[in-house]
Design a protein around this motif. Structure first.
Motif, PDB file in Angstrom:
ATOM      1  N   ASP A  66       3.096   7.089  -5.875  1.00  0.00           N
ATOM      2  CA  ASP A  66       1.940   6.302  -5.449  1.00  0.00           C
ATOM      3  C   ASP A  66       1.057   7.002  -4.417  1.00  0.00           C
ATOM      4  O   ASP A  66       1.512   7.829  -3.643  1.00  0.00           O
ATOM      5  CB  ASP A  66       2.406   4.937  -4.943  1.00  0.00           C
TER       6      ASP A  66
ATOM      7  N   GLU B 210      -5.283   1.066  -4.844  1.00  0.00           N
ATOM      8  CA  GLU B 210      -3.930   1.618  -4.978  1.00  0.00           C
ATOM      9  C   GLU B 210      -3.761   2.228  -6.368  1.00  0.00           C
ATOM     10  O   GLU B 210      -4.146   1.611  -7.362  1.00  0.00           O
ATOM     11  CB  GLU B 210      -2.888   0.521  -4.751  1.00  0.00           C
TER      12      GLU B 210
ATOM     13  N   GLY C 293      -3.114   6.079  -2.358  1.00  0.00           N
ATOM     14  CA  GLY C 293      -4.214   5.141  -2.228  1.00  0.00           C
ATOM     15  C   GLY C 293      -5.516   5.849  -1.925  1.00  0.00           C
ATOM     16  O   GLY C 293      -5.528   6.926  -1.315  1.00  0.00           O
TER      17      GLY C 293
ATOM     18  N   ARG D 157       3.258  -4.172  -5.178  1.00  0.00           N
ATOM     19  CA  ARG D 157       2.182  -3.759  -6.077  1.00  0.00           C
ATOM     20  C   ARG D 157       2.696  -3.856  -7.500  1.00  0.00           C
ATOM     21  O   ARG D 157       3.854  -3.554  -7.769  1.00  0.00           O
ATOM     22  CB  ARG D 157       1.782  -2.302  -5.805  1.00  0.00           C
TER      23      ARG D 157
ATOM     24  N   ARG E 218      -3.785   2.212 -12.064  1.00  0.00           N
ATOM     25  CA  ARG E 218      -4.194   1.484 -10.870  1.00  0.00           C
ATOM     26  C   ARG E 218      -3.145   0.399 -10.643  1.00  0.00           C
ATOM     27  O   ARG E 218      -2.509  -0.102 -11.593  1.00  0.00           O
ATOM     28  CB  ARG E 218      -5.592   0.898 -11.043  1.00  0.00           C
ATOM     29  N   CYS E 219      -2.944   0.053  -9.396  1.00  0.00           N
ATOM     30  CA  CYS E 219      -1.958  -0.967  -9.042  1.00  0.00           C
ATOM     31  C   CYS E 219      -2.679  -2.133  -8.387  1.00  0.00           C
ATOM     32  O   CYS E 219      -3.706  -1.952  -7.735  1.00  0.00           O
ATOM     33  CB  CYS E 219      -0.947  -0.408  -8.041  1.00  0.00           C
TER      34      CYS E 219
ATOM     35  N   THR F 126       0.838  -1.202   0.000  1.00  0.00           N
ATOM     36  CA  THR F 126       0.000   0.000   0.000  1.00  0.00           C
ATOM     37  C   THR F 126       0.871   1.249   0.000  1.00  0.00           C
ATOM     38  O   THR F 126       2.006   1.235   0.467  1.00  0.00           O
ATOM     39  CB  THR F 126      -0.924   0.050   1.247  1.00  0.00           C
ATOM     40  N   ALA F 127       0.304   2.314  -0.529  1.00  0.00           N
ATOM     41  CA  ALA F 127       0.993   3.604  -0.542  1.00  0.00           C
ATOM     42  C   ALA F 127       0.866   4.257   0.831  1.00  0.00           C
ATOM     43  O   ALA F 127      -0.107   4.031   1.556  1.00  0.00           O
ATOM     44  CB  ALA F 127       0.367   4.507  -1.604  1.00  0.00           C
TER      45      ALA F 127
ATOM     46  N   ARG G 121      -2.588   8.544   1.623  1.00  0.00           N
ATOM     47  CA  ARG G 121      -3.949   8.015   1.541  1.00  0.00           C
ATOM     48  C   ARG G 121      -4.939   9.172   1.515  1.00  0.00           C
ATOM     49  O   ARG G 121      -4.689  10.221   2.093  1.00  0.00           O
ATOM     50  CB  ARG G 121      -4.300   7.154   2.771  1.00  0.00           C
TER      51      ARG G 121
ATOM     52  N   SER H 114      -2.281  -5.054  -5.604  1.00  0.00           N
ATOM     53  CA  SER H 114      -1.469  -5.499  -4.463  1.00  0.00           C
ATOM     54  C   SER H 114      -1.309  -7.009  -4.502  1.00  0.00           C
ATOM     55  O   SER H 114      -2.263  -7.736  -4.782  1.00  0.00           O
ATOM     56  CB  SER H 114      -2.133  -5.089  -3.151  1.00  0.00           C
TER      57      SER H 114
END
Length: 165
Positions: free
Chosen positions: A160, A145, A162, A97, A87-88, A59-60, A63, A90
């Protein structure tokens, strides 16, 4: 004689991530995005090789709950075609990611060096002032993400962030 050493200069400009500044602006504030470097990975699917760029961490750190944040990019070059909103995915197994790239097969490669179109988020970009660009997603982002992907083709960066639900 004495060996000579070529002088090095800290003023030599190398285009890349170092000349780019990105800020995510959302309802809950503005945060500078720092880039993380990725590495290429591949998966074989019959006669096609699926290419992924993997980035550390699931995760980034940055947020937001805002579904329509925008990114301000400070760069001397037009970001279109250089940077992509992606978009990534996970990956628990690898604690990273991934961003899917183009694909390669026995008959050639498609979109190599750019993210797969299914993994990009459509956006508008406009020049706000010389050297400052605004990247707006064309639709609300689902929780997940994301990042601004770009830089050197051989070693792209991900700025990045989220979206929390």
């Amino acid at each position: 004689g004495t060996p000579t050493v070529a002088p090095t200069s800290p003023n030599i400009f190398m285009p890349g991530a170092d000349d780019v500044l990105m800020r995510l602006t959302a309802r809950d504030g503005t945060t500078e995005l720092t880039s993380i470097a990725g590495h290429m990975a591949s998966t074989y699917a019959f006669i096609t090789v699926l290419m992924f760029e993997d980035f550390p961490g699931m995760t980034a750190t940055v947020r937001t709950t805002d579904r329509r944040p925008y990114v301000m990019i400070q760069t001397r070059r037009n970001p279109q075609g250089r940077f992509f909103l992606v978009r990534c995915e996970s990956n628990k197994k690898d604690s990273n990611r991934s961003v899917k790239q183009g694909r390669a097969g026995i008959f050639g490669a498609k979109d190599f060096g750019a993210p797969d179109s299914d993994w990009t988020v459509p956006f508008d970009v406009r020049l706000v002032q010389p050297g400052l660009w605004r990247m707006d997603p064309k639709h609300d982002l689902k929780p997940g993400e994301y990042g601004v992907y770009g830089g050197w083709m051989a070693a792209p960066d991900l700025y990045d962030f989220g979206i929390d639900g």
